[in-house]
Design a protein around this motif. Sequence first.
Motif, PDB file in Angstrom:
ATOM      1  N   SER A  91       0.824  -1.199   0.000  1.00 35.00           N
ATOM      2  CA  SER A  91       0.000   0.000   0.000  1.00 35.00           C
ATOM      3  C   SER A  91       0.864   1.257   0.000  1.00 35.00           C
ATOM      4  O   SER A  91       0.589   2.222  -0.710  1.00 35.00           O
ATOM      5  N   ILE A  92       1.926   1.241   0.780  1.00 34.25           N
ATOM      6  CA  ILE A  92       2.836   2.397   0.828  1.00 34.25           C
ATOM      7  C   ILE A  92       3.524   2.581  -0.523  1.00 34.25           C
ATOM      8  O   ILE A  92       3.632   3.704  -1.026  1.00 34.25           O
ATOM      9  N   VAL A  93       3.969   1.501  -1.114  1.00 33.34           N
ATOM     10  CA  VAL A  93       4.627   1.585  -2.425  1.00 33.34           C
ATOM     11  C   VAL A  93       3.669   2.153  -3.465  1.00 33.34           C
ATOM     12  O   VAL A  93       4.029   3.049  -4.244  1.00 33.34           O
ATOM     13  N   TYR A 104      11.871   3.659  -3.470  1.00 35.78           N
ATOM     14  CA  TYR A 104      13.192   3.370  -2.883  1.00 35.78           C
ATOM     15  C   TYR A 104      13.685   4.562  -2.074  1.00 35.78           C
ATOM     16  O   TYR A 104      14.109   4.416  -0.932  1.00 35.78           O
ATOM     17  N   PHE A 105      13.624   5.759  -2.661  1.00 41.55           N
ATOM     18  CA  PHE A 105      14.092   6.954  -1.957  1.00 41.55           C
ATOM     19  C   PHE A 105      13.181   7.303  -0.788  1.00 41.55           C
ATOM     20  O   PHE A 105      13.646   7.788   0.250  1.00 41.55           O
ATOM     21  N   TYR A 106      11.880   7.034  -0.935  1.00 42.79           N
ATOM     22  CA  TYR A 106      10.966   7.293   0.174  1.00 42.79           C
ATOM     23  C   TYR A 106      11.325   6.421   1.367  1.00 42.79           C
ATOM     24  O   TYR A 106      11.461   6.906   2.490  1.00 42.79           O
ATOM     25  N   PHE A 107      11.497   5.116   1.127  1.00 48.39           N
ATOM     26  CA  PHE A 107      11.836   4.224   2.238  1.00 48.39           C
ATOM     27  C   PHE A 107      13.205   4.563   2.818  1.00 48.39           C
ATOM     28  O   PHE A 107      13.406   4.469   4.028  1.00 48.39           O
ATOM     29  N   GLN A 108      14.130   4.971   1.986  1.00 45.47           N
ATOM     30  CA  GLN A 108      15.453   5.360   2.482  1.00 45.47           C
ATOM     31  C   GLN A 108      15.321   6.533   3.469  1.00 45.47           C
ATOM     32  O   GLN A 108      15.865   6.484   4.570  1.00 45.47           O
ATOM     33  N   LYS A 109      14.581   7.565   3.081  1.00 42.46           N
ATOM     34  CA  LYS A 109      14.381   8.713   3.970  1.00 42.46           C
ATOM     35  C   LYS A 109      13.554   8.336   5.194  1.00 42.46           C
ATOM     36  O   LYS A 109      13.806   8.813   6.297  1.00 42.46           O
ATOM     37  N   LEU A 110      12.580   7.474   4.993  1.00 36.91           N
ATOM     38  CA  LEU A 110      11.729   7.044   6.095  1.00 36.91           C
ATOM     39  C   LEU A 110      12.543   6.288   7.147  1.00 36.91           C
ATOM     40  O   LEU A 110      12.421   6.544   8.352  1.00 36.91           O
ATOM     41  N   SER A 124       2.621  11.990  10.791  1.00 34.99           N
ATOM     42  CA  SER A 124       1.938  12.473   9.588  1.00 34.99           C
ATOM     43  C   SER A 124       2.868  13.224   8.640  1.00 34.99           C
ATOM     44  O   SER A 124       2.649  13.229   7.432  1.00 34.99           O
ATOM     45  N   ASP A 125       3.924  13.840   9.165  1.00 38.72           N
ATOM     46  CA  ASP A 125       4.860  14.543   8.285  1.00 38.72           C
ATOM     47  C   ASP A 125       5.717  13.580   7.474  1.00 38.72           C
ATOM     48  O   ASP A 125       6.421  13.985   6.554  1.00 38.72           O
ATOM     49  N   LEU A 126       5.661  12.297   7.790  1.00 43.38           N
ATOM     50  CA  LEU A 126       6.432  11.297   7.045  1.00 43.38           C
ATOM     51  C   LEU A 126       5.610  10.620   5.945  1.00 43.38           C
ATOM     52  O   LEU A 126       6.106   9.732   5.265  1.00 43.38           O
ATOM     53  N   HIS A 130       4.207  14.355   1.310  1.00 42.78           N
ATOM     54  CA  HIS A 130       4.856  15.576   1.786  1.00 42.78           C
ATOM     55  C   HIS A 130       6.077  15.899   0.926  1.00 42.78           C
ATOM     56  O   HIS A 130       6.794  15.023   0.472  1.00 42.78           O
ATOM     57  N   ALA A 131       6.310  17.168   0.734  1.00 35.62           N
ATOM     58  CA  ALA A 131       7.330  17.655  -0.216  1.00 35.62           C
ATOM     59  C   ALA A 131       8.719  17.131   0.082  1.00 35.62           C
ATOM     60  O   ALA A 131       9.515  16.937  -0.824  1.00 35.62           O
ATOM     61  N   GLN A 132       9.036  16.905   1.344  1.00 34.87           N
ATOM     62  CA  GLN A 132      10.396  16.474   1.680  1.00 34.87           C
ATOM     63  C   GLN A 132      10.759  15.119   1.068  1.00 34.87           C
ATOM     64  O   GLN A 132      11.916  14.773   0.972  1.00 34.87           O
ATOM     65  N   PHE A 133       9.763  14.369   0.617  1.00 40.66           N
ATOM     66  CA  PHE A 133      10.025  13.061   0.041  1.00 40.66           C
ATOM     67  C   PHE A 133       9.935  13.073  -1.482  1.00 40.66           C
ATOM     68  O   PHE A 133       9.987  12.043  -2.118  1.00 40.66           O
ATOM     69  N   LYS A 134       9.773  14.236  -2.082  1.00 36.35           N
ATOM     70  CA  LYS A 134       9.582  14.315  -3.538  1.00 36.35           C
ATOM     71  C   LYS A 134      10.877  14.205  -4.321  1.00 36.35           C
ATOM     72  O   LYS A 134      10.860  14.157  -5.514  1.00 36.35           O
ATOM     73  N   SER A 135      12.008  14.163  -3.674  1.00 38.94           N
ATOM     74  CA  SER A 135      13.276  14.122  -4.439  1.00 38.94           C
ATOM     75  C   SER A 135      13.649  12.730  -4.860  1.00 38.94           C
ATOM     76  O   SER A 135      13.159  11.761  -4.406  1.00 38.94           O
TER      77      SER A 135
END
Length: 135
Positions: A91-93, A104-110, A124-126, A130-135
């Motif tokens: 579901s997260i993917v 991949y980058f989302y889970f890395q930052k998470l 909730s900010d994770l 959220h924009a911080q995960f858009k890179s």
Amino acid sequence: MREIEPIPFLDKFKIWLDKSAQILLPKSYLGIAVSYVLNNWQALTRYVENGGLGIDNNVTERDIRPFTTERKNWMFAQSVKGAEASATLYSIVMTCCAHDINPYFYFQKLFEALPNREEDADLSDLLPWHAQFKS
């Protein structure tokens, strides 16, 4: 364009449906199909009234197809908790994909952020959008 082009076709189609409904056997395949279209006529023609609506739901169907395929795979999980974990991860993917985020980058930052959080902290900010995960 949408308000002009399909209306004459839809009007002719509706006339044909009404005439056909009177002469077709209700339990025949064509009779069932005609009845279905007539019963859903308002929903069928709503896209003409609103330019934001699509004529079909192909995008949604395409987006949920992988999930329905995976659902069959979860039947063979070793345990209920394993199936729930797999479904949650999937579901997260899919949420990442829906928001044009590389999972991949989302889970890395998470995984970098989670160990630094309090156990009962607001997460909730994770969330993926959220924009911080858009890179």
